[in-house]
Design a protein around this motif. Structure first.
Motif, PDB file in Angstrom:
ATOM      1  N   GLU A 220      14.324  -7.600   0.370  1.00 25.89           N
ATOM      2  CA  GLU A 220      14.876  -8.280   1.544  1.00 25.89           C
ATOM      3  C   GLU A 220      14.847  -9.785   1.335  1.00 25.89           C
TER       4      GLU A 220
ATOM      5  N   ASN B 211      -1.794  -5.245   3.115  1.00 25.25           N
ATOM      6  CA  ASN B 211      -0.508  -4.617   3.428  1.00 25.25           C
ATOM      7  C   ASN B 211      -0.047  -5.012   4.816  1.00 25.25           C
ATOM      8  N   ARG B 212       1.283  -4.999   5.007  1.00 27.35           N
ATOM      9  CA  ARG B 212       1.883  -5.271   6.323  1.00 27.35           C
ATOM     10  C   ARG B 212       1.277  -4.312   7.356  1.00 27.35           C
ATOM     11  N   THR B 213       1.272  -3.018   7.000  1.00 28.74           N
ATOM     12  CA  THR B 213       0.626  -2.022   7.858  1.00 28.74           C
ATOM     13  C   THR B 213      -0.797  -1.839   7.341  1.00 28.74           C
TER      14      THR B 213
ATOM     15  N   ALA C 138       0.843  -1.204   0.000  1.00 32.31           N
ATOM     16  CA  ALA C 138       0.000   0.000   0.000  1.00 32.31           C
ATOM     17  C   ALA C 138       0.871   1.244   0.000  1.00 32.31           C
ATOM     18  N   GLY C 139       1.967   1.187  -0.734  1.00 31.20           N
ATOM     19  CA  GLY C 139       2.859   2.337  -0.850  1.00 31.20           C
ATOM     20  C   GLY C 139       2.577   3.112  -2.123  1.00 31.20           C
ATOM     21  N   GLY C 140       3.568   3.876  -2.563  1.00 36.23           N
ATOM     22  CA  GLY C 140       3.409   4.728  -3.738  1.00 36.23           C
ATOM     23  C   GLY C 140       3.078   3.927  -4.989  1.00 36.23           C
ATOM     24  N   ALA C 141       3.670   2.746  -5.128  1.00 35.62           N
ATOM     25  CA  ALA C 141       3.427   1.933  -6.326  1.00 35.62           C
ATOM     26  C   ALA C 141       1.959   1.545  -6.400  1.00 35.62           C
TER      27      ALA C 141
ATOM     28  N   ARG D 299      -2.513   1.548   6.205  1.00 38.59           N
ATOM     29  CA  ARG D 299      -2.198   2.176   4.909  1.00 38.59           C
ATOM     30  C   ARG D 299      -3.098   1.611   3.808  1.00 38.59           C
TER      31      ARG D 299
ATOM     32  N   THR E 220       4.852  -4.744  -3.151  1.00 40.41           N
ATOM     33  CA  THR E 220       5.643  -4.467  -1.937  1.00 40.41           C
ATOM     34  C   THR E 220       7.130  -4.451  -2.281  1.00 40.41           C
ATOM     35  N   ALA E 221       7.895  -3.939  -1.324  1.00 39.22           N
ATOM     36  CA  ALA E 221       9.351  -3.952  -1.474  1.00 39.22           C
ATOM     37  C   ALA E 221       9.951  -5.157  -0.753  1.00 39.22           C
TER      38      ALA E 221
HETATM   39  P1  ATR Z   1       6.681   2.153  -3.212  1.00 38.68           P
HETATM   40  O1  ATR Z   1       6.660   3.528  -3.776  1.00 38.68           O
HETATM   41  O2  ATR Z   1       7.599   1.229  -3.939  1.00 38.68           O
HETATM   42  O3  ATR Z   1       5.323   1.551  -3.023  1.00 38.68           O
HETATM   43  P2  ATR Z   1       6.770   2.580  -0.384  1.00 38.68           P
HETATM   44  O4  ATR Z   1       5.772   3.682  -0.466  1.00 38.68           O
HETATM   45  O5  ATR Z   1       7.955   2.721   0.529  1.00 38.68           O
HETATM   46  O6  ATR Z   1       7.399   2.286  -1.795  1.00 38.68           O
HETATM   47  O7  ATR Z   1       5.981   1.228  -0.034  1.00 38.68           O
HETATM   48  C1  ATR Z   1       6.613   0.005   0.123  1.00 38.68           C
HETATM   49  C2  ATR Z   1       5.565  -1.096   0.330  1.00 38.68           C
HETATM   50  O8  ATR Z   1       6.253  -2.331   0.558  1.00 38.68           O
HETATM   51  C3  ATR Z   1       4.692  -0.866   1.527  1.00 38.68           C
HETATM   52  O9  ATR Z   1       3.427  -1.450   1.276  1.00 38.68           O
HETATM   53  C4  ATR Z   1       5.439  -1.641   2.622  1.00 38.68           C
HETATM   54  O10 ATR Z   1       4.639  -2.040   3.691  1.00 38.68           O
HETATM   55  P3  ATR Z   1       4.361  -1.027   4.940  1.00 38.68           P
HETATM   56  O11 ATR Z   1       3.307  -0.066   4.454  1.00 38.68           O
HETATM   57  O12 ATR Z   1       3.886  -1.915   6.026  1.00 38.68           O
HETATM   58  O13 ATR Z   1       5.671  -0.365   5.226  1.00 38.68           O
HETATM   59  C5  ATR Z   1       5.864  -2.837   1.835  1.00 38.68           C
HETATM   60  N1  ATR Z   1       7.014  -3.557   2.401  1.00 38.68           N
HETATM   61  C6  ATR Z   1       8.273  -3.112   2.533  1.00 38.68           C
HETATM   62  N2  ATR Z   1       9.059  -4.073   3.067  1.00 38.68           N
HETATM   63  C7  ATR Z   1       8.256  -5.143   3.286  1.00 38.68           C
HETATM   64  C8  ATR Z   1       8.455  -6.456   3.830  1.00 38.68           C
HETATM   65  N3  ATR Z   1       9.648  -6.868   4.238  1.00 38.68           N
HETATM   66  N4  ATR Z   1       7.405  -7.293   3.885  1.00 38.68           N
HETATM   67  C9  ATR Z   1       6.188  -6.900   3.468  1.00 38.68           C
HETATM   68  N5  ATR Z   1       5.921  -5.669   2.944  1.00 38.68           N
HETATM   69  C10 ATR Z   1       6.945  -4.809   2.864  1.00 38.68           C
END
Ligand code: ATR
Length: 293
Positions: free
Chosen positions: A202, A158-160, A135-138, A163, A197-198
């Motif tokens: 990881e 989403n993890r959070t 649920a980030g920018g993408a 959002r 997600t990103a």
């Molecule tokens: P983008 O513009 O690429 O969407 P972002 O706004 O930083 O970048 O969002 C990253 C997304 O990846 C978010 O949904 C984030 O979850 P949170 O909102 O809980 O932070 C998710 N994300 C990042 N690392 C993650 C992980 N290890 N496991 C699951 N989701 C992850």
């Protein structure tokens, strides 16, 4: 006396990190194919310097910027005007300078994804059950264009969780949209699962229930890598019908930005073929985010 040659119109991608971006290659191919006199370079800028660098670029005569992680939301605040799709997403990946000097922010990520899904991959969206992870920018950039294709259900997990709920609330009334955490998705198998997600950076996969993937489920990772990403690897192990990575979204959002800037939409097939053949030379997983890296 012969006059000096006209300098090329200048464009760039601004983000951090951007050193591994394919965008100069893609826009260089588009410019050659459409005979446009332009150059496209990379500007690596950390968060606190985005505004300063972007202002300088345009003061120096730059015509347009692509914007990627982590500046897409800052860019939406920075420009003078937003197109409807950028306003809806509250995120900008393409900035144009009008002859008046005004800066217009646009977002081509969503249309890039939908064109890749429907035209390149022949994946229908209308009436389908779609799950987006993240649920980030993408995600913000693609929800509007996906809902416009009238899926039967668009679930955002989403993890959070909050959002995801914010995005669902923003788009409520535009279609059947729900939000949840990863573990709490309890909707059975989806037709299409998109990873935005990103987590792959990881080396992990969002912890969704294997029951979300059925024998007819197609899985799409907005990230791309030479071989499988952690998500496409996981999806194959769950028995997904097909898996795809985000090369096509990258190329299609670029073609759409090129159209915004130059008034011509370049052909994408040859670039996409070259890129996916060249892709195996790359060594790392590239995060989602369309215009970028
Ligand atoms: P983008 O513009 O690429 O969407 P972002 O706004 O930083 O970048 O969002 C990253 C997304 O990846 C978010 O949904 C984030 O979850 P949170 O909102 O809980 O932070 C998710 N994300 C990042 N690392 C993650 C992980 N290890 N496991 C699951 N989701 C992850």
């Amino acid at each position: 006396m012969s006059s000096a040659p006209t300098p090329p119109d200048r464009y760039a991608l601004v983000g951090h990190p951007v050193s591994h971006s394919w965008s100069p290659f893609i826009h260089g191919m588009f410019a050659r194919a459409t005979l446009q006199h332009m150059q496209y370079r990379l500007i690596d800028v950390a968060s606190d310097r985005f505004r300063t660098e972007a202002v300088q670029f345009f003061v120096d005569g730059g015509k347009g910027l692509n914007v990627t992680i982590p500046h897409k939301q800052t860019a939406a605040e920075f420009v003078n005007e937003l197109t409807p799709r950028a306003e809806e997403a509250d995120a900008v990946n393409t900035i144009s300078r009008l002859p008046s000097g005004e800066l217009v922010g646009d977002n081509t990520d969503g249309v890039g994804l939908v064109i890749d899904l429907e035209d390149n991959l022949k994946i229908a969206l209308e009436g389908r059950r779609v799950l987006i992870l993240g649920a980030g920018g993408a995600t913000r950039g693609v929800v509007g264009p996906l809902l416009a294709r009238r899926p039967a259900l668009l679930a955002i997990a989403n993890r959070t969780r909050a959002r995801a709920e914010q995005i669902a609330a923003r788009f409520a009334g535009r279609g059947a949209i729900i939000a949840s955490g990863f573990e709490s998705i309890d909707e059975g198998a989806f037709d299409l699962v998109i990873n935005a997600t990103a987590a792959g950076l990881e080396g992990t996969v969002p912890p969704i229930a294997p029951t979300t993937i059925g024998a007819n489920t197609v899985c799409y990772d907005m990230a791309y890598a030479p071989g499988d990403t952690p998500f496409t690897h996981w999806a194959k192990a769950q028995g997904a019908q097909a898996t795809y990575k985000g090369w096509g979204m990258l190329v299609e959002q670029a073609a759409e930005a090129f159209l915004v800037w130059r008034g011509i939409r370049p052909q994408t097939r040859q670039v996409l073929e070259l890129l996916t053949r060249k892709g195996p030379a790359a060594v790392r997983i590239i995060p989602p985010g369309g215009s970028g890296p």
